[in-house]
Design an enzyme around this catalytic site. Structure first.
Site, mmCIF file in Angstrom:
data_model
loop_
_atom_site.group_PDB
_atom_site.id
_atom_site.type_symbol
_atom_site.label_atom_id
_atom_site.label_comp_id
_atom_site.label_asym_id
_atom_site.label_seq_id
_atom_site.Cartn_x
_atom_site.Cartn_y
_atom_site.Cartn_z
ATOM 1 N N ASP A 1 0.832 -1.208 0.000
ATOM 2 C CA ASP A 1 0.000 0.000 0.000
ATOM 3 C C ASP A 1 0.866 1.257 0.000
ATOM 4 O O ASP A 1 1.991 1.247 0.493
ATOM 5 C CB ASP A 1 -0.897 -0.030 1.250
ATOM 6 C CG ASP A 1 -2.057 0.952 1.152
ATOM 7 O OD1 ASP A 1 -2.314 1.470 0.051
ATOM 8 O OD2 ASP A 1 -2.687 1.204 2.189
ATOM 9 N N ASN B 1 -10.860 -2.713 -5.860
ATOM 10 C CA ASN B 1 -10.087 -1.709 -6.603
ATOM 11 C C ASN B 1 -10.752 -1.267 -7.914
ATOM 12 O O ASN B 1 -10.362 -0.253 -8.493
ATOM 13 C CB ASN B 1 -8.657 -2.208 -6.893
ATOM 14 C CG ASN B 1 -7.752 -2.169 -5.674
ATOM 15 O OD1 ASN B 1 -6.823 -2.960 -5.552
ATOM 16 N ND2 ASN B 1 -8.018 -1.242 -4.746
ATOM 17 N N ARG C 1 1.825 -5.036 6.051
ATOM 18 C CA ARG C 1 1.139 -3.997 5.289
ATOM 19 C C ARG C 1 1.949 -2.721 5.388
ATOM 20 O O ARG C 1 2.285 -2.277 6.491
ATOM 21 C CB ARG C 1 -0.275 -3.752 5.815
ATOM 22 C CG ARG C 1 -0.981 -2.692 4.957
ATOM 23 C CD ARG C 1 -2.408 -2.423 5.358
ATOM 24 N NE ARG C 1 -3.025 -1.556 4.360
ATOM 25 C CZ ARG C 1 -4.257 -1.655 3.922
ATOM 26 N NH1 ARG C 1 -5.045 -2.593 4.390
ATOM 27 N NH2 ARG C 1 -4.722 -0.816 3.009
ATOM 28 N N ARG D 1 -5.114 -2.183 8.569
ATOM 29 C CA ARG D 1 -6.313 -2.918 8.137
ATOM 30 C C ARG D 1 -5.857 -4.125 7.326
ATOM 31 O O ARG D 1 -4.782 -4.111 6.744
ATOM 32 C CB ARG D 1 -7.156 -2.056 7.175
ATOM 33 C CG ARG D 1 -7.839 -0.881 7.765
ATOM 34 C CD ARG D 1 -8.816 -0.315 6.725
ATOM 35 N NE ARG D 1 -8.129 0.266 5.584
ATOM 36 C CZ ARG D 1 -7.726 1.527 5.512
ATOM 37 N NH1 ARG D 1 -7.937 2.352 6.523
ATOM 38 N NH2 ARG D 1 -7.134 1.978 4.427
HETATM 39 C C1 FPP Z 1 -2.115 0.249 -3.243
HETATM 40 O O1 FPP Z 1 -1.600 1.560 -3.223
HETATM 41 C C2 FPP Z 1 -1.581 -0.475 -4.346
HETATM 42 C C3 FPP Z 1 -2.312 -1.024 -5.355
HETATM 43 C C4 FPP Z 1 -3.779 -0.961 -5.430
HETATM 44 C C5 FPP Z 1 -1.651 -1.703 -6.461
HETATM 45 C C6 FPP Z 1 -0.488 -2.562 -6.113
HETATM 46 C C7 FPP Z 1 0.284 -2.686 -7.317
HETATM 47 C C8 FPP Z 1 1.623 -2.633 -7.422
HETATM 48 C C9 FPP Z 1 2.587 -2.538 -6.327
HETATM 49 C C10 FPP Z 1 2.186 -2.626 -8.740
HETATM 50 C C11 FPP Z 1 2.540 -3.780 -9.425
HETATM 51 C C12 FPP Z 1 2.428 -5.126 -8.955
HETATM 52 C C13 FPP Z 1 2.806 -6.129 -9.732
HETATM 53 C C14 FPP Z 1 2.672 -7.518 -9.321
HETATM 54 C C15 FPP Z 1 3.393 -5.864 -11.042
HETATM 55 P P1 FPP Z 1 -2.621 2.758 -3.256
HETATM 56 O O2 FPP Z 1 -2.778 3.188 -4.668
HETATM 57 O O3 FPP Z 1 -3.891 2.383 -2.581
HETATM 58 O O4 FPP Z 1 -1.869 3.838 -2.453
HETATM 59 P P2 FPP Z 1 -2.536 5.029 -1.614
HETATM 60 O O5 FPP Z 1 -3.204 4.383 -0.438
HETATM 61 O O6 FPP Z 1 -1.375 5.860 -1.242
HETATM 62 O O7 FPP Z 1 -3.506 5.727 -2.523
#
Ligand code: FPP
Length: 246
Positions: free
Chosen positions: A22, A70, A190, A196
């Site tokens: 995250d 998502n 996490r 969470r």
């Molecule tokens: C959460 O950060 C992350 C995601 C929803 C996507 C996870 C994906 C990757 C790490 C990229 C690639 C993975 C692979 C396997 C190629 P967020 O966007 O919710 O962050 P925020 O809480 O700061 O908005």
């Protein structure tokens, strides 16, 4: 540089680590960049963490790449993530194969783009003889969704007369989960300061240890990973029992 782990640390360390990656969006926003750039930076971190696993005694690594929730993000972020997953698989496939990584995907593939699903199937097949690290990528994954799909398939087996209601126990249900070939996670990490579990491996994490850290995923590195794995080795896991006498 990651700290050195003794052979005792490795033996008492977690065999299966699961990570909720995250903080990509915030990482990008803090730099005045679009959120998708944070996801790209996050994708680069995956290689370093996978590579650190064998030395730390971590045989199984499961990462949360995209949840069933998502889809609620903007259309452009979802499309950007799907394109990132396609490119990641195309770019990394040979490297994962060479480095002995066996890749699996968990989650519901029905809603995913057919091109992406083909790439996922091909990568699973390509790496199916590897055994150095088992990397599982959760894509369109939700714990409740997984248990619901398992229950539906179990009900179907009963309807078909291949099982009866008396066969329904925790062990049988586990066999219908996406993770049926994997051990339960020992440790769930996490990043980004949120405490969470967000519908991640709900059933499988019943006895897992949790580690919530402030680092945003694109800043997470092998040294921090090694520190967490080492601190796990010092924890006393009782699985609902009592502490063993020394
Ligand atoms: C959460 O950060 C992350 C995601 C929803 C996507 C996870 C994906 C990757 C790490 C990229 C690639 C993975 C692979 C396997 C190629 P967020 O966007 O919710 O962050 P925020 O809480 O700061 O908005």
């Amino acid at each position: 540089m990651a700290p050195h782990l003794s052979s005792e640390d490795r033996a008492s360390g977690p065999r299966h680590v699961a990570i909720i990656m995250d903080g990509n969006g915030r990482w990008a926003q803090m730099r005045g960049r679009p959120r998708i750039l944070g996801h790209h930076a996050g994708a680069k971190r995956v290689r370093e963490i996978v590579e650190a696993c064998p030395d730390l005694g971590v045989k199984y690594l499961t990462i949360f790449a995209f949840s069933t929730e998502n889809w609620r993000r903007t259309q452009s972020e979802v499309a950007g993530l799907m394109s990132l997953f396609r490119r990641y698989i195309q770019r990394e496939a040979q490297d994962l194969l060479q480095r002995g990584v066996r890749v699996r995907f968990i989650g519901d593939r029905v809603k995913l783009d057919a091109r992406l699903v083909t790439l996922m199937d091909d990568l699973e097949l390509l790496t199916s003889h590897n055994d150095r690290v088992h990397l599982t990528i959760a894509l369109n994954y939700g714990g409740r969704d997984e248990v619901t799909r398992a229950a539906r398939r179990l009900a179907y087996e009963i309807e078909m007369g291949r099982l009866t209601h008396k066969d329904v126990d925790a062990e049988t249900l586990s066999k219908f989960l996406d993770t049926h070939v994997l051990p339960d996670p020992d440790l769930v990490i996490r990043t980004s300061g949120e405490a969470r579990i967000s519908n991640f491996l709900l059933w499988q994490s019943a006895y897992a240890e949790y580690e919530f850290i402030d680092t945003l995923w694109p800043d997470f590195n092998d040294a921090e990973f090694a520190r967490i794995v080492k601190s796990y080795a010092a924890r006393d896991r009782r699985f609902g029992g009592v502490k063993a006498k020394a």
